[in-house]
Write a protein that holds these residues in place. Structure first.
Motif, PDB file in Angstrom:
ATOM      1  N   PRO A  62      17.147 -19.043 -42.702  1.00  0.00           N
ATOM      2  CA  PRO A  62      16.997 -20.123 -43.677  1.00  0.00           C
ATOM      3  C   PRO A  62      17.389 -21.461 -43.060  1.00  0.00           C
ATOM      4  N   LYS A  63      17.000 -22.534 -43.721  1.00  0.00           N
ATOM      5  CA  LYS A  63      17.303 -23.873 -43.217  1.00  0.00           C
ATOM      6  C   LYS A  63      18.813 -24.045 -43.126  1.00  0.00           C
ATOM      7  N   GLN A  64      19.273 -24.524 -41.976  1.00  0.00           N
ATOM      8  CA  GLN A  64      20.701 -24.697 -41.727  1.00  0.00           C
ATOM      9  C   GLN A  64      21.179 -26.035 -42.295  1.00  0.00           C
ATOM     10  N   ALA A  65      22.484 -26.225 -42.329  1.00  0.00           N
ATOM     11  CA  ALA A  65      23.067 -27.447 -42.892  1.00  0.00           C
ATOM     12  C   ALA A  65      22.726 -28.686 -42.063  1.00  0.00           C
ATOM     13  N   ASP A  66      22.489 -28.516 -40.758  1.00  0.00           N
ATOM     14  CA  ASP A  66      22.185 -29.661 -39.910  1.00  0.00           C
ATOM     15  C   ASP A  66      20.678 -29.842 -39.700  1.00  0.00           C
ATOM     16  N   GLU A  67      19.854 -29.286 -40.589  1.00  0.00           N
ATOM     17  CA  GLU A  67      18.408 -29.396 -40.492  1.00  0.00           C
ATOM     18  C   GLU A  67      17.835 -30.028 -41.760  1.00  0.00           C
ATOM     19  N   PHE A  68      16.636 -30.557 -41.649  1.00  0.00           N
ATOM     20  CA  PHE A  68      15.955 -31.141 -42.809  1.00  0.00           C
ATOM     21  C   PHE A  68      14.475 -30.778 -42.735  1.00  0.00           C
ATOM     22  N   THR A  69      13.805 -30.876 -43.869  1.00  0.00           N
ATOM     23  CA  THR A  69      12.372 -30.619 -43.949  1.00  0.00           C
ATOM     24  C   THR A  69      11.653 -31.953 -44.076  1.00  0.00           C
ATOM     25  N   CYS A  70      10.732 -32.216 -43.172  1.00  0.00           N
ATOM     26  CA  CYS A  70       9.971 -33.460 -43.196  1.00  0.00           C
ATOM     27  C   CYS A  70       9.060 -33.466 -44.417  1.00  0.00           C
ATOM     28  N   SER A  71       9.000 -34.595 -45.115  1.00  0.00           N
ATOM     29  CA  SER A  71       8.188 -34.682 -46.321  1.00  0.00           C
ATOM     30  C   SER A  71       6.714 -34.934 -46.026  1.00  0.00           C
ATOM     31  N   LYS A  72       6.365 -35.170 -44.749  1.00  0.00           N
ATOM     32  CA  LYS A  72       4.955 -35.370 -44.386  1.00  0.00           C
ATOM     33  C   LYS A  72       4.352 -34.135 -43.729  1.00  0.00           C
ATOM     34  N   CYS A  73       5.028 -33.575 -42.732  1.00  0.00           N
ATOM     35  CA  CYS A  73       4.470 -32.420 -42.020  1.00  0.00           C
ATOM     36  C   CYS A  73       5.059 -31.096 -42.511  1.00  0.00           C
ATOM     37  N   PHE A  74       6.118 -31.145 -43.319  1.00  0.00           N
ATOM     38  CA  PHE A  74       6.764 -29.977 -43.915  1.00  0.00           C
ATOM     39  C   PHE A  74       7.335 -29.009 -42.885  1.00  0.00           C
ATOM     40  N   LEU A  75       7.679 -29.524 -41.716  1.00  0.00           N
ATOM     41  CA  LEU A  75       8.347 -28.718 -40.704  1.00  0.00           C
ATOM     42  C   LEU A  75       9.840 -28.947 -40.789  1.00  0.00           C
ATOM     43  N   VAL A  76      10.592 -27.925 -40.415  1.00  0.00           N
ATOM     44  CA  VAL A  76      12.047 -28.028 -40.410  1.00  0.00           C
ATOM     45  C   VAL A  76      12.480 -28.536 -39.042  1.00  0.00           C
ATOM     46  N   HIS A  77      13.248 -29.645 -39.045  1.00  0.00           N
ATOM     47  CA  HIS A  77      13.721 -30.270 -37.820  1.00  0.00           C
ATOM     48  C   HIS A  77      15.242 -30.381 -37.849  1.00  0.00           C
ATOM     49  N   HIS A  78      15.823 -30.583 -36.664  1.00  0.00           N
ATOM     50  CA  HIS A  78      17.247 -30.856 -36.563  1.00  0.00           C
ATOM     51  C   HIS A  78      17.500 -32.298 -36.994  1.00  0.00           C
ATOM     52  N   ARG A  79      18.698 -32.591 -37.454  1.00  0.00           N
ATOM     53  CA  ARG A  79      19.025 -33.951 -37.928  1.00  0.00           C
ATOM     54  C   ARG A  79      18.823 -35.012 -36.852  1.00  0.00           C
ATOM     55  N   SER A  80      18.885 -34.649 -35.606  1.00  0.00           N
ATOM     56  CA  SER A  80      18.670 -35.617 -34.537  1.00  0.00           C
ATOM     57  C   SER A  80      17.227 -36.110 -34.497  1.00  0.00           C
ATOM     58  N   ARG A  81      16.293 -35.420 -35.150  1.00  0.00           N
ATOM     59  CA  ARG A  81      14.887 -35.814 -35.191  1.00  0.00           C
ATOM     60  C   ARG A  81      14.562 -36.666 -36.415  1.00  0.00           C
ATOM     61  N   LEU A  82      15.571 -37.012 -37.230  1.00  0.00           N
ATOM     62  CA  LEU A  82      15.362 -37.784 -38.451  1.00  0.00           C
ATOM     63  C   LEU A  82      15.062 -39.235 -38.104  1.00  0.00           C
ATOM     64  N   ALA A  83      13.930 -39.749 -38.607  1.00  0.00           N
ATOM     65  CA  ALA A  83      13.549 -41.135 -38.350  1.00  0.00           C
ATOM     66  C   ALA A  83      13.942 -42.025 -39.514  1.00  0.00           C
ATOM     67  N   GLU A  84      13.655 -41.589 -40.736  1.00  0.00           N
ATOM     68  CA  GLU A  84      14.018 -42.405 -41.902  1.00  0.00           C
ATOM     69  C   GLU A  84      14.202 -41.526 -43.124  1.00  0.00           C
ATOM     70  N   GLU A  85      14.983 -42.042 -44.044  1.00  0.00           N
ATOM     71  CA  GLU A  85      15.256 -41.336 -45.292  1.00  0.00           C
ATOM     72  C   GLU A  85      15.156 -42.364 -46.414  1.00  0.00           C
ATOM     73  N   SER A  86      14.338 -42.054 -47.418  1.00  0.00           N
ATOM     74  CA  SER A  86      14.226 -42.960 -48.554  1.00  0.00           C
ATOM     75  C   SER A  86      13.999 -42.146 -49.823  1.00  0.00           C
ATOM     76  N   GLY A  87      14.887 -42.296 -50.766  1.00  0.00           N
ATOM     77  CA  GLY A  87      14.768 -41.600 -52.048  1.00  0.00           C
ATOM     78  C   GLY A  87      14.818 -40.092 -51.931  1.00  0.00           C
ATOM     79  N   GLY A  88      15.587 -39.570 -51.018  1.00  0.00           N
ATOM     80  CA  GLY A  88      15.693 -38.123 -50.859  1.00  0.00           C
ATOM     81  C   GLY A  88      14.545 -37.529 -50.056  1.00  0.00           C
ATOM     82  N   LEU A  89      13.622 -38.353 -49.554  1.00  0.00           N
ATOM     83  CA  LEU A  89      12.519 -37.881 -48.715  1.00  0.00           C
ATOM     84  C   LEU A  89      12.851 -38.172 -47.260  1.00  0.00           C
TER      85      LEU A  89
END
Length: 102
Positions: A68-95
């Protein structure tokens, strides 16, 4: 032999356009061959992938453990892939949007 330069020039395309339908059919049949060239080495059965051992796949089930998705990972709202937090480019409104989609 004298050449009449005032006469309209005729090309091979003009001559072929005036050929009768029967002559064209006869030429087509002469040019076509009824034999198909098939090289037995080009068939799909003889094609082998380099480094692929597919012999054990006949009756064997492949198992993959999905985490399952780990605490240090997120799901991209455009490609719907699970990435590590280091791959986060922007966050707006929970997306969350990854670097690849940004």
């Amino acid at each position: 032999m004298a050449t009449d330069y005032d006469a309209p020039r005729r090309s091979e395309a003009d001559e072929m356009a005036e050929d009768s339908l029967e002559e064209l059919k006869a030429r087509r049949n002469e040019n076509q061959s009824g034999v198909v060239d098939v090289d037995e080495s080009d068939t799909a059965e003889n094609f082998e992938l380099p480094g692929a051992d597919l012999s054990g796949l006949s009756g064997e089930d492949l198992t993959v453990k999905v985490l399952p998705k780990q605490a240090d990972e997120f799901t991209c709202s455009k490609c719907f892939l699970v990435h590590h937090r280091s791959r986060l480019a922007e966050e707006s409104g929970g997306l969350y949007i990854c670097r690849d989609c940004a």
